[in-house]
Design an enzyme around this catalytic site. Structure first.
Site, PDB file in Angstrom:
ATOM      1  N   ASP A  83       0.747  -1.208   0.113  1.00  0.00           N
ATOM      2  CA  ASP A  83       0.093  -0.154   0.006  1.00  0.00           C
ATOM      3  C   ASP A  83       0.860   1.114   0.053  1.00  0.00           C
ATOM      4  O   ASP A  83       2.154   1.170   0.126  1.00  0.00           O
ATOM      5  CB  ASP A  83      -0.822   0.070   1.224  1.00  0.00           C
ATOM      6  CG  ASP A  83      -0.227  -0.080   2.477  1.00  0.00           C
ATOM      7  OD1 ASP A  83       0.888  -0.566   2.359  1.00  0.00           O
ATOM      8  OD2 ASP A  83      -0.808   0.848   3.501  1.00  0.00           O
ATOM      9  N   GLU A  84       0.208   2.171  -0.303  1.00  0.00           N
ATOM     10  CA  GLU A  84       0.731   3.665  -0.038  1.00  0.00           C
ATOM     11  C   GLU A  84       2.256   3.905  -0.955  1.00  0.00           C
ATOM     12  O   GLU A  84       3.233   4.527  -0.439  1.00  0.00           O
ATOM     13  CB  GLU A  84       0.908   4.022   1.239  1.00  0.00           C
ATOM     14  CG  GLU A  84      -0.542   4.232   2.218  1.00  0.00           C
ATOM     15  CD  GLU A  84      -0.473   4.378   3.541  1.00  0.00           C
ATOM     16  OE1 GLU A  84      -1.133   5.056   3.875  1.00  0.00           O
ATOM     17  OE2 GLU A  84       0.645   4.202   4.210  1.00  0.00           O
TER      18      GLU A  84
END
Length: 638
Positions: free
Chosen positions: A404-405
């Site tokens: 993620d991110e």
């Protein structure tokens, strides 16, 4: 004594005989007697089981009369109403009695287990010791000073409790397909109670023993334990097969003993997956043997690391308690401290924008860092990390790859990556970076399978930009990856993405941040105000969060369960218990029973269960004044 070369025997004119006289001295050590508590006074109250409000029976506090039976609060808690003590609540309860058997812990024993494998016998014995320890801790004086004389009643001293385990298979490792169901019944005579727990696997039997431990409590009047002495049958099995907690040990190091204590609390609530977010940009506390530079550069201190032995011990500890421990190596983002050493070993730059400032330009929180996708040597290092993690966490069924991110700005801050992307693509766009991001995950899974030899592992990824707007199936293989949902349940756009992911065949683990992020609702740790996911998620919010509502009915079979997450920017071993419990218990009942009712239906049991956790040494957050516990149903708001 040694003789020098100048010493001659002739110089000795006689033989000196030394006589040692042994004098025996008797020393009488006097010790102060173990302090005993003050004699208990009798209160002028008793409890009666009544349905005062029409919403079900409650333990009502009344003044004793001359002809009353003096029912204590603990007896009333055990005997009042169908939904009494058990947490999480089982599928069915039949024929629960209202009479008590009274006994002391030393007279509780299990029956013959010789027909089971040596490993299952060892598991039963280890779990039994934990169970017996919990029985002792119910005694108020045992909790405070480790002592406490049990009843002087000859009848109660002699009463026996036998627990028989009937386990039909030799399954010894919890997995995705483990059957956790059990049944339990109790019968009694004047001299003994017999508890029979029947299950297909040891893990179901372990759950049954946990349930039995909730059918007893402390009898203050007789200074012993008491239990329901008759029970037709409890049948129980979980609604969701994946019921977990995710704990971050990178932002702040969590000691091994605290992790074990968390697993004990999970076992008390029949949670079965401990998701260990072991590394992040902040630190790399896993002690690597092949590349020791990882923890040398990445650990906060030489004492704040997890060795292979530590991890393997925790994995085994969890398995005995019905908890599967699995790792997360978040990547290609959330990679930083611990990866700076590449140039010193002629591997080149392994991670870019590590600790770069201003951090707001490159990541969502300090410190920043992402893998250098232009450097093929990152895969050599990842192969070693995967192999060592798989060995330490063996047997591995899940491996969380994070995912993620990712920040394209971070990658673009590196001239090496910009040049590499320009050479590979005619026109470098956001989609080009998405392609490389997806290629990274596919290649990582392939490398994991090759170096570990594990071909049936399920990779897990967090929802991200790569799973939005119909892109999950474009970039990821639903046969290889499970998607963990952290987006909000009350956001229509997010729900649309979740529906799309499920419709493409991906299995889902729900961890929506608006209900199951347990770090929310405190002061900000960067700047002022409150942290990003405020407000605080009380146990009521945790309890009422039904994972099935994240998708339409036709895709609900894709939801294999859920996890609550504790990110530790503002948590460590000192606050771990109160952050996790009793909210983790609310999660547990939601995932075990998926009840039709709301938190209000469970409130009395929750307040009681929180007390039970505290008795076991878990520093669970206080929910109400003691007065509410003793006056059931009177702490309400209209």
């Amino acid at each position: 004594m040694a003789m020098s070369e100048n010493t001659k025997p002739g110089l000795f004119v006689g033989l000196l005989v030394v006589v040692c006289v042994v004098i025996t001295v008797s020393i009488i050590v006097t010790r102060d007697p173990v302090p005993q508590p003050e004699p208990l006074f009798s209160q002028p109250y008793e409890y009666v089981c009544q349905d005062v409000t029409g919403s079900g029976p409650r333990c009502v506090k009344v003044v004793r009369t001359d002809d009353s039976n003096g029912t204590s609060l603990n007896v009333c808690k055990l005997t009042c109403g169908e939904r009494r003590l058990i947490w999480p609540y089982p599928v069915s309860v039949e024929g629960m009695g209202t009479e008590m058997s009274r006994f002391i812990p030393i007279n509780v024993m299990y029956g013959d287990i010789s027909s089971h494998s040596t490993q299952i016998q060892d598991f039963i014995k280890e779990n039994w010791e934990a169970f017996k320890g919990n029985l002792e801790m119910i005694h108020p004086d045992y909790v405070t000073n480790g002592v406490g004389e049990w009843t002087t009643s000859d009848t109660y001293n002699k009463f026996k409790v036998y627990v028989n385990f009937i386990i039909k298979t030799g399954v010894s490792t919890i997995s995705r397909t483990t059957i956790e169901s059990y049944s339990l019944n109790i019968s009694s005579t004047a001299e003994r109670s017999t508890v029979t727990i029947e299950a297909i696997t040891y893990f179901g039997a372990r759950h049954g023993l946990e349930t039995f431990s909730q059918l007893l409590n402390y009898d203050a009047e007789n200074n012993c334990l008491q239990m329901i002495n008759s029970l037709g049958r409890i049948y129980d099995e979980p609604f969701f097969r994946h019921r977990g907690l995710s704990l971050d040990t990178s932002r702040n190091y969590i000691p091994v003993k605290s992790i074990k204590k968390t697993i004990d609390a999970m076992a008390a609530n029949k949670l079965n997956y401990f998701h260990w977010h072991i590394t992040d940009t902040h630190s790399f506390p896993f002690k690597m043997e092949s590349w020791p530079q990882m923890h040398e550069y990445g650990a906060y201190s030489p004492r704040q690391v997890y060795s292979h032995k530590d991890v393997s011990e925790i994995v085994r500890y969890g398995n005995v308690r019905g908890v599967k421990v699995y790792p997360e190596l978040d990547s290609p983002a959330h990679i930083g401290n611990g990866w700076q050493w590449g140039p010193t070993q002629e591997l080149g730059t392994l991670a870019v924008c590590v600790n770069q400032e201003p951090w707001q330009s490159y990541c969502v929180e300090p410190p920043c860092g992402q893998l250098n996708i232009a450097n093929p040597r990152i895969y050599d290092v990842l192969a070693s990390v995967y192999k060592e993690l798989a060995d330490a966490f063996s047997p591995v069924q899940y491996f969380h790859f994070g995912g993620d991110e990712v920040s394209i700005d971070c990658w673009n801050s590196s001239a090496e990556i910009r040049d590499w992307m320009s050479a590979k693509y005619d026109n470098v766009t956001k989609d080009s970076y998405f392609d490389e991001w997806a290629n990274f995950h596919s290649r990582s899974m392939e490398i994991f399978e090759n170096v570990t030899g594990i071909t049936d592992v399920k990779g897990i990824l967090w929802t991200s930009s790569l799973t939005e707007a119909g892109m999950a199936a474009k970039y990821l293989d639903p046969e290889k990856f499970i998607i963990q949902i952290w987006t909000y349940q009350n956001n229509n756009d997010s729900l649309g993405d979740v529906e799309d992911i499920a419709s493409k065949g991906f299995e889902l683990i729900i961890t929506n941040a608006d209900a199951w992020y347990l770090d929310c609702g405190v002061g900000a740790w960067v700047g002022n105000g409150f942290n990003w996911c405020s407000p605080y998620k009380p146990w009521q919010t945790v309890y009422d969060n039904n994972p099935l509502l994240m998708v339409s009915p036709e895709y609900r079979d894709k939801i294999i369960g859920g996890e609550a997450a504790l990110w530790t920017e503002q948590a460590d071993a000192q606050t771990l218990d109160s952050k996790l419990w009793p909210r983790g218990a609310a999660l547990a009942e939601r995932l075990w029973s998926n009840p039709n009712g709301t938190w209000a239906d469970a409130e009395l049991r929750m307040i009681l269960h929180r007390q039970r956790l505290v008795e076991r040494g878990i520093a669970a957050e206080r929910l109400q004044p003691q007065w509410c516990f003793e006056n059931e149903g009177l702490c309400y708001i209209l």
